[in-house]
Scaffold this motif. Structure first.
Motif, mmCIF file in Angstrom:
data_model
loop_
_atom_site.group_PDB
_atom_site.id
_atom_site.type_symbol
_atom_site.label_atom_id
_atom_site.label_comp_id
_atom_site.label_asym_id
_atom_site.label_seq_id
_atom_site.Cartn_x
_atom_site.Cartn_y
_atom_site.Cartn_z
ATOM 1 N N GLN A 21 0.834 -1.195 0.000
ATOM 2 C CA GLN A 21 0.000 0.000 0.000
ATOM 3 C C GLN A 21 0.875 1.254 0.000
ATOM 4 O OE1 GLN A 21 -2.656 0.332 3.440
ATOM 5 N NE2 GLN A 21 -4.307 0.885 2.068
ATOM 6 N N SER A 22 1.943 1.219 0.773
ATOM 7 C CA SER A 22 2.853 2.358 0.836
ATOM 8 C C SER A 22 3.566 2.565 -0.500
ATOM 9 C CB SER A 22 3.878 2.134 1.952
ATOM 10 O OG SER A 22 4.834 3.164 1.986
ATOM 11 N N VAL A 23 3.968 1.487 -1.155
ATOM 12 C CA VAL A 23 4.629 1.596 -2.452
ATOM 13 C C VAL A 23 3.716 2.286 -3.466
ATOM 14 C CG1 VAL A 23 5.502 0.282 -4.426
ATOM 15 C CG2 VAL A 23 6.197 -0.347 -2.108
ATOM 16 N N ASP A 24 2.458 1.887 -3.501
ATOM 17 C CA ASP A 24 1.523 2.502 -4.444
ATOM 18 C C ASP A 24 1.360 3.994 -4.173
ATOM 19 O OD1 ASP A 24 0.938 0.538 -6.198
ATOM 20 O OD2 ASP A 24 -0.967 -0.044 -5.336
ATOM 21 N N GLU A 25 1.304 4.376 -2.908
ATOM 22 C CA GLU A 25 1.143 5.788 -2.572
ATOM 23 C C GLU A 25 2.343 6.597 -3.054
ATOM 24 O OE1 GLU A 25 0.606 5.792 1.617
ATOM 25 O OE2 GLU A 25 -1.465 5.031 1.531
ATOM 26 N N LYS A 26 3.541 6.026 -2.953
ATOM 27 C CA LYS A 26 4.750 6.744 -3.367
ATOM 28 C C LYS A 26 4.932 6.750 -4.883
ATOM 29 C CE LYS A 26 7.049 5.626 0.992
ATOM 30 N NZ LYS A 26 8.071 4.807 1.678
ATOM 31 N N ILE A 27 4.453 5.705 -5.543
ATOM 32 C CA ILE A 27 4.632 5.605 -7.001
ATOM 33 C C ILE A 27 3.467 6.246 -7.764
ATOM 34 C CG2 ILE A 27 4.850 3.920 -8.893
ATOM 35 C CD1 ILE A 27 7.313 4.183 -7.254
ATOM 36 N N GLU A 28 2.368 6.524 -7.078
ATOM 37 C CA GLU A 28 1.159 7.014 -7.752
ATOM 38 C C GLU A 28 1.412 8.227 -8.649
ATOM 39 O OE1 GLU A 28 -2.694 6.903 -8.997
ATOM 40 O OE2 GLU A 28 -1.575 5.423 -7.837
ATOM 41 N N PRO A 29 2.174 9.235 -8.239
ATOM 42 C CA PRO A 29 2.412 10.374 -9.151
ATOM 43 C C PRO A 29 3.044 9.961 -10.472
ATOM 44 C CG PRO A 29 3.063 10.943 -6.908
ATOM 45 C CD PRO A 29 2.774 9.474 -6.908
ATOM 46 N N LEU A 30 3.987 9.019 -10.432
ATOM 47 C CA LEU A 30 4.621 8.568 -11.671
ATOM 48 C C LEU A 30 3.648 7.757 -12.516
ATOM 49 C CD1 LEU A 30 7.206 8.580 -13.285
ATOM 50 C CD2 LEU A 30 7.927 6.506 -12.081
ATOM 51 N N LEU A 31 2.808 6.940 -11.879
ATOM 52 C CA LEU A 31 1.817 6.176 -12.632
ATOM 53 C C LEU A 31 0.808 7.110 -13.287
ATOM 54 C CD1 LEU A 31 1.121 3.154 -10.235
ATOM 55 C CD2 LEU A 31 2.773 3.353 -12.094
ATOM 56 N N GLN A 32 0.434 8.170 -12.583
ATOM 57 C CA GLN A 32 -0.482 9.140 -13.174
ATOM 58 C C GLN A 32 0.164 9.843 -14.362
ATOM 59 O OE1 GLN A 32 -1.748 11.758 -10.032
ATOM 60 N NE2 GLN A 32 -3.064 10.213 -9.062
ATOM 61 N N ALA A 33 1.476 10.047 -14.287
ATOM 62 C CA ALA A 33 2.190 10.642 -15.426
ATOM 63 C C ALA A 33 2.139 9.712 -16.634
ATOM 64 C CB ALA A 33 3.641 10.930 -15.034
ATOM 65 N N PHE A 34 2.243 8.407 -16.415
ATOM 66 C CA PHE A 34 2.115 7.440 -17.512
ATOM 67 C C PHE A 34 0.742 7.561 -18.159
ATOM 68 C CE2 PHE A 34 5.481 4.236 -18.046
ATOM 69 C CZ PHE A 34 6.385 4.667 -17.097
ATOM 70 N N ASP A 35 -0.294 7.631 -17.332
ATOM 71 C CA ASP A 35 -1.660 7.708 -17.866
ATOM 72 C C ASP A 35 -1.880 9.003 -18.640
ATOM 73 O OD1 ASP A 35 -2.111 5.282 -16.666
ATOM 74 O OD2 ASP A 35 -3.095 6.123 -14.894
ATOM 75 N N ARG A 36 -1.406 10.108 -18.079
ATOM 76 C CA ARG A 36 -1.562 11.389 -18.777
ATOM 77 C C ARG A 36 -0.828 11.386 -20.106
ATOM 78 N NH1 ARG A 36 -0.611 13.516 -13.564
ATOM 79 N NH2 ARG A 36 1.549 13.951 -14.151
ATOM 80 N N GLN A 37 0.345 10.763 -20.113
ATOM 81 C CA GLN A 37 1.136 10.728 -21.339
ATOM 82 C C GLN A 37 0.453 9.886 -22.411
ATOM 83 O OE1 GLN A 37 3.506 12.753 -20.939
ATOM 84 N NE2 GLN A 37 4.465 12.661 -22.957
ATOM 85 N N LEU A 38 -0.160 8.787 -22.007
ATOM 86 C CA LEU A 38 -0.871 7.947 -22.965
ATOM 87 C C LEU A 38 -2.039 8.703 -23.587
ATOM 88 C CD1 LEU A 38 -1.296 5.193 -24.298
ATOM 89 C CD2 LEU A 38 -2.668 4.524 -22.318
ATOM 90 N N LEU A 39 -2.797 9.431 -22.755
ATOM 91 C CA LEU A 39 -3.917 10.209 -23.276
ATOM 92 C C LEU A 39 -3.420 11.345 -24.165
ATOM 93 C CD1 LEU A 39 -6.189 10.382 -20.090
ATOM 94 C CD2 LEU A 39 -6.511 8.979 -22.134
ATOM 95 N N GLN A 40 -2.304 11.958 -23.789
ATOM 96 C CA GLN A 40 -1.746 13.027 -24.617
ATOM 97 C C GLN A 40 -1.284 12.492 -25.967
ATOM 98 O OE1 GLN A 40 1.169 15.371 -22.577
ATOM 99 N NE2 GLN A 40 1.813 16.489 -24.406
#
Length: 492
Positions: free
Chosen positions: A359-378
């Motif tokens: 759970q802690s790993v996901d919280e720390k990595i979430e900003p980078l994962l969101q960047a992946f998603d934004r980049q895919l949509l872009q």
């Protein structure tokens, strides 16, 4: 062929009938139509095979989930009755064990009814995820992010036939529409009659285009309607209509290109070379160039960075929960410690630590994962803007939308899976932290996966917008071709 004074429509009808007889007698048109029918049939066969394979995969996953649920219920009853050995990692009374792989929950995406028409991204994107309390990066981000054209499958499917092969067949039938008449010395004679070059060109195109469309459109639709009952709904029939309009527009565009090339007055061999060069440019070179542009303008986040950040976050989580990880296995020598006492059960410290760490790993990595998603949509938006430069990409994207194998649908699946993953964790988190034992009622009330299909109206709009753009391109090129031929630039 002698033409008397007649109305333009009568002259056009006469040209169509005469051209059809010529093409049938020299066997050019029947040969091309047979070749197209074979390729359409084989492409549809491959699409149906791939769709069936994915359906079987989902069915097996759901069957496994049901069997696991039944086994967990039986094991829990046996544990509560004292008939089974108490093993922490396979004890469904232990919420940490059930939140992991023991529960066997899956998020799945069903095939769209018309999935056999285009494989699209379906063989590159997963159609199910196993849900547990593991970090999202461990089970959802193990494939490369690319733009939609780069994810196009190498399979020879129906969309491949339409996008790549159909223009080549148009080239075969249309490279010498006027040049052959001029080289045979009949163009001057024809134009000495009350017949314009534009009418002659239009009549020749109508015969060839109708012949190709008579194979490319009804054949796959009839097959799907016969063997796939789910394609007979009103929504799917409307998508079939959209598919027919799109194929018609794409075919019309390539015949318009052929007409424009013929209107330049060059030889048949030169026309053929120009047509092949245009096919290479529109279908091969431009998509590759667009891949490079998309990669430069909107590069995907680094996989190396994601892996490095994940390792760092994991190491920090190990230090954070070091005390829990280092706890001894007391239950190994004292199995009674794992008994359900009232509504409580002792959750082994290491299992609790594993849950909290992920759970802690996901919280720390979430900003980078969101960047992946934004980049895919872009990247997707950039491809949408650039697709007008390549009719092949424009049509391929629309075919994927019709078939439900487009990037947007898989992104929606990933987003819904992430939401379900969060719901799964939230369900078990208080039970693990408070050491609450699972009951038979809890097993029957576990979070259930439900796939919510993306908006049909939004999909239809995207399809018809691309179809309208394709028609606009076809009419623009065709208008220029007819204007040049009307001015006599076809040459005699």
């Amino acid at each position: 062929m002698t033409l008397v004074k007649s109305r333009p429509l009568s002259a056009l009808s006469l040209i169509v009938r005469h051209e059809a007889r010529i093409l049938v007698r020299d066997r050019t048109l029947p040969l091309v139509c047979c070749l197209l029918a074979l390729m359409v049939g084989y492409g549809l066969f491959v699409g149906l095979a791939q769709a069936t394979l994915r359906e079987r995969m989902v069915a097996q996953v759901l069957k496994h989930e049901q069997e696991t649920q039944t086994a967990n219920t039986g094991t829990l009853e046996s544990v509560l009755a004292g008939r089974s050995a108490l093993v922490p990692f396979s004890n469904p009374a232990n919420p940490a064990a059930l939140a992991g792989t023991l529960a066997g929950r899956f998020a799945t995406i069903p095939n769209a009814p018309l999935a056999a028409m285009a494989i699209g991204q379906s063989d590159m994107m997963p159609n199910y995820y196993r849900i547990s309390y593991l970090s999202k990066v461990q089970f959802m981000y193990d494939t490369e992010i690319e733009n939609p054209w780069n994810l196009l499958s190498g399979h020879f499917d129906l969309s491949f036939v339409i996008v790549f092969v159909l223009p080549l067949l148009v080239t075969t039938l249309g490279y010498n529409l006027l040049s052959a008449e001029r080289e045979h010395g009949t163009l001057r004679m024809l134009c000495s009659q009350p017949l314009s070059v534009a009418t002659l060109l239009t009549g020749k195109i109508i015969v060839r285009m109708l012949a190709l469309l008579a194979i490319a459109i009804p054949l796959p639709l009839i097959v799907l309607l016969l063997i796939r009952p789910e394609t007979r709904g009103a929504e799917q029939l409307l998508l079939m209509l959209s598919w027919s309009a799109l194929i018609t527009a794409y075919t019309l565009f390539w015949f318009a290109v052929a007409a424009l090339v013929n209107a330049t007055g060059l030889s048949s061999s030169t026309n053929a070379l120009i047509m092949v060069a245009l096919w290479t440019t529109f279908v091969l070179i431009l998509p590759v160039t667009m891949n490079l542009v998309v990669g430069l303008v909107s590069p995907a986040p680094s996989r190396t960075e994601l892996a490095s950040r994940t390792r760092v976050a994991t190491a920090e989580s190990l230090r954070e929960f070091e005390n829990l990880y280092s706890a001894d296995y007391r239950y190994a020598s004292d199995p009674e410690a794992l008994l359900v006492k009232g509504e409580r059960i002792e959750v082994p410290s290491r299992m609790r630590a594993f849950f909290l760490a992920k759970q802690s790993v996901d919280e720390k990595i979430e900003p980078l994962l969101q960047a992946f998603d934004r980049q895919l949509l872009q990247q997707q938006r950039l491809v949408d803007r650039l697709s007008l430069l390549s009719p092949a990409i424009l049509v391929n994207e629309a075919l994927n939308l019709i078939s439900g194998t487009d990037t947007r649908r898989f992104v929606a699946f990933k987003d819904q899976t992430e939401a379900f993953h969060d719901e799964w964790r939230q369900y078990f988190s208080p039970r693990i932290l408070e050491s609450r034992a699972m009951t038979a009622q809890d097993l029957s009330s576990l979070p259930q996966w439900h796939w919510n299909e993306i908006s049909a109206s939004e999909t239809r709009w995207s399809i018809w917008r691309r179809t309208a753009l394709m028609l606009a391109l076809a009419f623009m090129v065709g208008g220029v071709a007819l204007a040049r031929s009307s001015r006599g630039s076809a040459g005699f």
